[in-house]
Design a protein around this motif. Structure first.
Motif, PDB file in Angstrom:
ATOM      1  N   PHE A 124      32.926  50.488  43.267  1.00 17.37           N
ATOM      2  CA  PHE A 124      33.071  50.657  41.821  1.00 17.37           C
ATOM      3  C   PHE A 124      34.447  50.178  41.359  1.00 17.37           C
ATOM      4  O   PHE A 124      34.573  49.463  40.362  1.00 17.37           O
ATOM      5  CB  PHE A 124      32.871  52.127  41.465  1.00 17.37           C
ATOM      6  N   VAL A 125      35.488  50.569  42.112  1.00 19.84           N
ATOM      7  CA  VAL A 125      36.844  50.130  41.756  1.00 19.84           C
ATOM      8  C   VAL A 125      36.967  48.621  41.863  1.00 19.84           C
ATOM      9  O   VAL A 125      37.578  47.964  41.016  1.00 19.84           O
ATOM     10  CB  VAL A 125      37.875  50.831  42.665  1.00 19.84           C
ATOM     11  N   GLN A 126      36.343  48.050  42.928  1.00 16.56           N
ATOM     12  CA  GLN A 126      36.407  46.600  43.107  1.00 16.56           C
ATOM     13  C   GLN A 126      35.712  45.867  41.967  1.00 16.56           C
ATOM     14  O   GLN A 126      36.208  44.846  41.479  1.00 16.56           O
ATOM     15  CB  GLN A 126      35.763  46.222  44.453  1.00 16.56           C
ATOM     16  N   SER A 127      34.554  46.374  41.533  1.00 15.44           N
ATOM     17  CA  SER A 127      33.848  45.707  40.432  1.00 15.44           C
ATOM     18  C   SER A 127      34.669  45.765  39.154  1.00 15.44           C
ATOM     19  O   SER A 127      34.724  44.793  38.390  1.00 15.44           O
ATOM     20  CB  SER A 127      32.485  46.369  40.215  1.00 15.44           C
ATOM     21  N   GLN A 128      35.333  46.912  38.911  1.00 22.19           N
ATOM     22  CA  GLN A 128      36.191  47.008  37.729  1.00 22.19           C
ATOM     23  C   GLN A 128      37.370  46.046  37.838  1.00 22.19           C
ATOM     24  O   GLN A 128      37.742  45.394  36.863  1.00 22.19           O
ATOM     25  CB  GLN A 128      36.701  48.443  37.582  1.00 22.19           C
ATOM     26  N   LYS A 129      37.958  45.963  39.036  1.00 18.87           N
ATOM     27  CA  LYS A 129      39.102  45.076  39.230  1.00 18.87           C
ATOM     28  C   LYS A 129      38.690  43.619  39.041  1.00 18.87           C
ATOM     29  O   LYS A 129      39.393  42.844  38.386  1.00 18.87           O
ATOM     30  CB  LYS A 129      39.686  45.291  40.624  1.00 18.87           C
ATOM     31  N   MET A 130      37.540  43.238  39.621  1.00 24.93           N
ATOM     32  CA  MET A 130      37.084  41.860  39.485  1.00 24.93           C
ATOM     33  C   MET A 130      36.772  41.529  38.033  1.00 24.93           C
ATOM     34  O   MET A 130      37.043  40.414  37.555  1.00 24.93           O
ATOM     35  CB  MET A 130      35.849  41.641  40.355  1.00 24.93           C
ATOM     36  N   GLN A 131      36.200  42.502  37.313  1.00 22.98           N
ATOM     37  CA  GLN A 131      35.900  42.262  35.906  1.00 22.98           C
ATOM     38  C   GLN A 131      37.187  42.064  35.107  1.00 22.98           C
ATOM     39  O   GLN A 131      37.279  41.158  34.272  1.00 22.98           O
ATOM     40  CB  GLN A 131      35.105  43.443  35.338  1.00 22.98           C
ATOM     41  N   ALA A 132      38.187  42.906  35.390  1.00 21.02           N
ATOM     42  CA  ALA A 132      39.457  42.774  34.673  1.00 21.02           C
ATOM     43  C   ALA A 132      40.140  41.456  34.999  1.00 21.02           C
ATOM     44  O   ALA A 132      40.644  40.760  34.112  1.00 21.02           O
ATOM     45  CB  ALA A 132      40.369  43.953  35.025  1.00 21.02           C
ATOM     46  N   ILE A 133      40.149  41.087  36.290  1.00 17.81           N
ATOM     47  CA  ILE A 133      40.784  39.827  36.683  1.00 17.81           C
ATOM     48  C   ILE A 133      40.019  38.648  36.107  1.00 17.81           C
ATOM     49  O   ILE A 133      40.607  37.645  35.686  1.00 17.81           O
ATOM     50  CB  ILE A 133      40.869  39.731  38.218  1.00 17.81           C
ATOM     51  N   GLY A 134      38.689  38.751  36.076  1.00 14.32           N
ATOM     52  CA  GLY A 134      37.892  37.671  35.500  1.00 14.32           C
ATOM     53  C   GLY A 134      38.187  37.461  34.026  1.00 14.32           C
ATOM     54  O   GLY A 134      38.319  36.330  33.553  1.00 14.32           O
ATOM     55  N   GLN A 135      38.303  38.571  33.279  1.00  8.21           N
ATOM     56  CA  GLN A 135      38.635  38.450  31.858  1.00  8.21           C
ATOM     57  C   GLN A 135      40.029  37.859  31.678  1.00  8.21           C
ATOM     58  O   GLN A 135      40.255  37.010  30.811  1.00  8.21           O
ATOM     59  CB  GLN A 135      38.542  39.825  31.197  1.00  8.21           C
ATOM     60  N   LEU A 136      40.972  38.313  32.499  1.00  3.24           N
ATOM     61  CA  LEU A 136      42.331  37.774  32.418  1.00  3.24           C
ATOM     62  C   LEU A 136      42.337  36.288  32.759  1.00  3.24           C
ATOM     63  O   LEU A 136      42.979  35.482  32.076  1.00  3.24           O
ATOM     64  CB  LEU A 136      43.245  38.541  33.374  1.00  3.24           C
ATOM     65  N   ALA A 137      41.608  35.921  33.834  1.00  2.64           N
ATOM     66  CA  ALA A 137      41.586  34.518  34.249  1.00  2.64           C
ATOM     67  C   ALA A 137      40.971  33.640  33.170  1.00  2.64           C
ATOM     68  O   ALA A 137      41.444  32.533  32.911  1.00  2.64           O
ATOM     69  CB  ALA A 137      40.807  34.379  35.554  1.00  2.64           C
ATOM     70  N   GLY A 138      39.897  34.134  32.558  1.00  3.85           N
ATOM     71  CA  GLY A 138      39.262  33.336  31.504  1.00  3.85           C
ATOM     72  C   GLY A 138      40.198  33.079  30.341  1.00  3.85           C
ATOM     73  O   GLY A 138      40.294  31.956  29.834  1.00  3.85           O
ATOM     74  N   GLY A 139      40.932  34.137  29.902  1.00  2.00           N
ATOM     75  CA  GLY A 139      41.865  33.949  28.794  1.00  2.00           C
ATOM     76  C   GLY A 139      43.030  33.058  29.156  1.00  2.00           C
ATOM     77  O   GLY A 139      43.426  32.177  28.375  1.00  2.00           O
ATOM     78  N   VAL A 140      43.597  33.255  30.365  1.00  4.13           N
ATOM     79  CA  VAL A 140      44.712  32.419  30.802  1.00  4.13           C
ATOM     80  C   VAL A 140      44.267  30.970  30.959  1.00  4.13           C
ATOM     81  O   VAL A 140      44.979  30.025  30.579  1.00  4.13           O
ATOM     82  CB  VAL A 140      45.293  32.966  32.124  1.00  4.13           C
ATOM     83  N   ALA A 141      43.071  30.777  31.541  1.00  5.89           N
ATOM     84  CA  ALA A 141      42.566  29.419  31.735  1.00  5.89           C
ATOM     85  C   ALA A 141      42.377  28.700  30.402  1.00  5.89           C
ATOM     86  O   ALA A 141      42.649  27.498  30.282  1.00  5.89           O
ATOM     87  CB  ALA A 141      41.251  29.460  32.506  1.00  5.89           C
ATOM     88  N   HIS A 142      41.936  29.407  29.375  1.00  2.00           N
ATOM     89  CA  HIS A 142      41.755  28.780  28.060  1.00  2.00           C
ATOM     90  C   HIS A 142      43.080  28.263  27.523  1.00  2.00           C
ATOM     91  O   HIS A 142      43.184  27.120  27.053  1.00  2.00           O
ATOM     92  CB  HIS A 142      41.141  29.792  27.093  1.00  2.00           C
ATOM     93  N   ASP A 143      44.119  29.098  27.599  1.00  2.87           N
ATOM     94  CA  ASP A 143      45.428  28.675  27.099  1.00  2.87           C
ATOM     95  C   ASP A 143      45.998  27.535  27.944  1.00  2.87           C
ATOM     96  O   ASP A 143      46.578  26.576  27.412  1.00  2.87           O
ATOM     97  CB  ASP A 143      46.390  29.863  27.099  1.00  2.87           C
ATOM     98  N   PHE A 144      45.841  27.629  29.264  1.00  3.23           N
ATOM     99  CA  PHE A 144      46.330  26.557  30.137  1.00  3.23           C
ATOM    100  C   PHE A 144      45.613  25.244  29.854  1.00  3.23           C
ATOM    101  O   PHE A 144      46.225  24.167  29.868  1.00  3.23           O
ATOM    102  CB  PHE A 144      46.140  26.950  31.598  1.00  3.23           C
TER     103      PHE A 144
END
Length: 767
Positions: free
Chosen positions: A388-408
């Protein structure tokens, strides 16, 4: 206030009432004397005599009332004493100051026979600042008639109950809660049978396990045990509904002579010795000294711990993960500051990761305080929690990566685009040409890193096509051989009949390259890497590593190496982003997470098996592509080399990022197009309000402040249905709202794009 002088003050109040009566009578006597011996008039003398007689009557009334109150109190005290005399719980009858007027037998056993005892002095030995708790309860009793409160003591917990009996009389009842009663649910679920016994032998409490063994009708200890006294640490015989059985007993003492007895049935053929009985218990248990030294561990506990439990081995040597020193936890439990506690700890095993739930209990054997630890394997529970913690972490990192990737991607589009514009004005003989090429190449490397971020977050844009893995690997062999070097041999093995799959060829090549590079790095002294493909038919679902492979036909790819392998405790983490087993500077931790994201987004599965010192095997499952009936197989068209295209047409460019808009407009104008610019959707719609304006194609960003790209394009196409559309975005193509209809005559161009990619896409849409 409750003080030791409460009974003294009660006596002074009684003497004060008698003194008041004496004063009133004295005043009456003075008035009569004055009327008799002084020369007052007859009327005045009569008035003084009447006043004196009135005072005498008042004194007589005060005496009668006092006698009535004393008689009433005596009657109440007699009734209360009859009520609490045989109560197994200590009972106290007090006045308003806490002076003990009466106490029952259980109270005598609890505090002795000190005649001047007050409640404040009594409870000072059990918990700090008893005056505040007693005053609070007494005030509540005056309001509601009764009050109750559970209080933590040095040895466990007490339940104090008080009843308001008369204006200045209170009845107190003290119940000693068993240590385990702090958490009834924990005691109820304890695999050990547990009962609480009063000093009189009455059974006060039984948990579920004890009720299952002994039945519901056990009232006294002599009705349970075949012979008394109970011998802690030894085998005792108890009576159950099914007959007598043997149990081994541990004992914990409480207040007022109460005891908590823990017992576990043992096989009838077990030896009589306590150590041998302890060995045969069907629950993992450890017996420890006060300092945490493991004295005895039964067979199941030793098997669970999986370590040599020799002399001077403590609990801290075999477990970890409490978050504070384990010795502090043991010290608090043995001293009674913390009630029976249950903690989740990790065993220090090297072969696999095991979590245990440890429940501690204090016991007393032959006058020595010991600890009994009951172990429960909680690995599955902690695994679910970790998932459960891993799925939450992956979801948070995925959202962060998507936003960072858009700006990059916006930044990289502007950098690489303006670099392309500069390269148009510099030939290879120019001294700045090499610097511009370096800028362009590093921008492409940055774009590849952003692509990895999007890959493990499963948000990159895929271009799936029907592939034959034999052809894909054949085309990739030359590059892979260059990657592995001279010390490593690369071998390919294919199934004779291999079905097609549907995947993005470029991303699939990235997966294979990452796996081969990892295999190469695991063999610094050289070796063999084997890539094997075959068709696998799954007849029943395969559940493994938090994933379930459904029934169906799959093409599997195995990448096998002979490297150093991965330890069992690190295997569950290899696909996590930024986690790497390599030394600092040798890896980013994105390689396997990128592989995982691409495979999962393609609809496949990936598993890893590894043995330290023997190597690793990565197995990929891709669903077989099934062609729909009547559909023709699409043959990929060869990509023609890019040739500068000059066209004419009007392009409406809508982009909120000014650097990207500047580059795109200059690139299109260089190719002969007329460009109209807008920095937002609302501005674009205002431009299109002119009915005489002719626009051939919209080039628009997808995600913008205010109205997004697809929304304004749908609005514009209502009046201009023949206009072509190119959507550009730093997000994946999945950013489109799938619940809304597709925009006709539209294509998607992901950022970052080069000058030639932009102009070629516009040219193809208009041709």
């Amino acid at each position: 206030m409750y003080t030791r002088q409460a009974s003294r003050r009660a006596f002074l109040r009684y003497r004060g009432r008698n003194l008041r009566v004496a004063v009133v009578l004295g005043l009456a006597l003075l008035l009569v004397s004055g009327a008799w011996f002084t020369g007052f008039s007859e009327l005045a003398a009569r008035l003084m005599v009447v006043s004196a007689l009135t005072l005498v009557l008042v004194a007589i009334s005060m005496t009668i009332v006092d006698l009535g109150q004393r008689s009433s109190h005596a009657s109440v005290e007699a009734d209360v004493f009859r009520l609490i005399e045989n109560d197994p719980a200590p009972g106290f009858f007090t006045d308003e100051d806490g002076a003990v007027l009466l106490r029952n037998k259980a109270a005598h056993e609890m505090v002795g026979r000190d005649a001047d005892m007050t409640l404040d002095a009594l409870f000072r030995g059990y918990f700090a600042n008893p005056s505040a708790a007693l005053y609070r309860l007494q005030c509540q009793a005056r309001l509601d008639g009764a009050a109750m409160e559970e209080i933590s003591t040095r040895d466990g917990r007490l339940r104090l109950m008080v009843h308001w009996v008369a204006p200045d009389r209170y009845l107190w009842r003290v119940e000693d809660l068993p240590v385990a009663a702090v958490d009834d649910s924990r005691v109820e679920n304890l695999p050990l049978a547990m009962i609480t016994v009063a000093s009189s032998g009455t059974v006060l409490f039984m948990n579920d396990t004890a009720r299952e063994i002994c039945g519901e009708r056990v009232k006294t200890i002599d009705g349970l045990f075949a012979s008394l006294p109970v011998h802690p640490g030894e085998v005792n015989r108890i009576t159950t509904p099914d007959g007598e059985i043997s149990v081994v007993v541990s004992e914990a003492t409480g207040m007022a002579g109460r005891r908590d007895l823990y017992f576990m049935p043992v096989p009838e053929d077990a030896a009589a010795g306590p150590v041998s009985v302890f060995e045969t218990l069907p629950v993992p248990m450890i017996k420890m000294a006060e300092n945490g030294e493991i004295l005895v561990a039964n067979r199941l506990a030793a098997s669970l711990i999986g370590m040599d439990l020799g002399k001077d081995v403590t609990l801290s040597h075999v477990m970890e993960g409490l978050g504070r020193p384990i010795s502090d936890w043991l010290r608090e439990t043995i001293s009674g500051k913390s009630a029976q506690a249950s903690e989740f700890l990790r065993l220090k095993r090297e072969d696999r990761e095991i979590f245990v739930q440890v429940s501690l209990s204090r016991v007393c054997e032959n006058g020595e305080k010991l600890l009994i630890a009951v172990l429960n394997d909680a690995t599955e529970l902690k695994t679910l929690e970790a998932q459960f913690v891993q799925s939450q972490k992956m979801q948070a990192i995925g959202q962060l990566a998507g936003g960072v990737a858009h700006d990059f991607n916006n930044l990289l589009t502007a950098i690489s685009g303006h670099c392309d514009l500069l390269l148009l004005r510099h030939d290879q003989g120019d001294q700045d040409y090499g610097d511009l090429v370096q800028i362009n190449q590093n921008a492409n490397r940055a774009a590849a890193l952003v692509s990895q971020l999007l890959a493990f977050s499963r948000k990159q844009t895929l271009r799936p096509e029907v592939l034959d893995l034999r052809d894909t690997l054949s085309d990739l062999t030359h590059l892979l051989n260059r990657l592995v070097g001279e010390k490593v041999t690369l071998t390919l093995s294919h199934d004779t009949v291999l079905h097609s799959i549907r995947a993005d060829k470029r991303q699939l090549e990235q997966v294979l390259m990452n796996l081969v590079v990892n295999a190469r790095d695991a063999m610094p002294d050289g070796g063999e890497i084997r890539i094997e493909t075959e068709v696998a038919v799954v007849t029943s679902p395969i559940t493994r590593d938090r994933a379930t492979v459904p029934v169906g036909e799959y093409v599997t790819v195995k990448v096998i190496d002979e490297g150093c392998g991965i330890s069992a405790d690190k295997l569950p983490k290899v696909f996590e982003p930024f986690y790497t087993t390599k030394h600092t500077g040798e890896g980013t931790g994105l390689g396997l997470s990128t592989v995982y994201g691409i495979v999962k987004q393609t609809g496949g599965f990936i598993f890893v098996d590894s043995v330290v010192g023997e190597g690793s095997v990565f197995t990929l499952y891709f669903p077989v592509y099934e062609l729909a009936e009547g559909a023709a197989t699409a043959t990929p068209q060869p990509v023609k080399p890019s040739v500068p295209q000059h066209g004419d047409g009007v392009v409406l460019l809508v982009e909120d990022e000014a650097p990207v808009r500047a580059f795109a407009s200059r690139a299109l104008r260089l190719r002969g197009y007329t460009v109209l610019e807008a920095d937002c959707a609302e501005d674009a719609l205002r431009t299109l309000e002119d009915p005489d304006l002719l626009v051939d194609i919209f080039v628009t960003d997808v995600v913008m402040p205010g109205m997004d790209g697809p929304t304004w394009v749908r609005e514009a196409l209502k009046s201009r249905p023949d206009v072509r559309v190119i959507f550009v975005s730093g997000y994946a193509e999945a950013a489109f709202d799938d619940s809304r209809p597709a925009v006709p005559n539209s294509v998607f161009l992901p950022k970052p794009f080069s000058l030639s990619q932009l102009t070629d896409t516009v040219h193809q849409q208009l041709s």
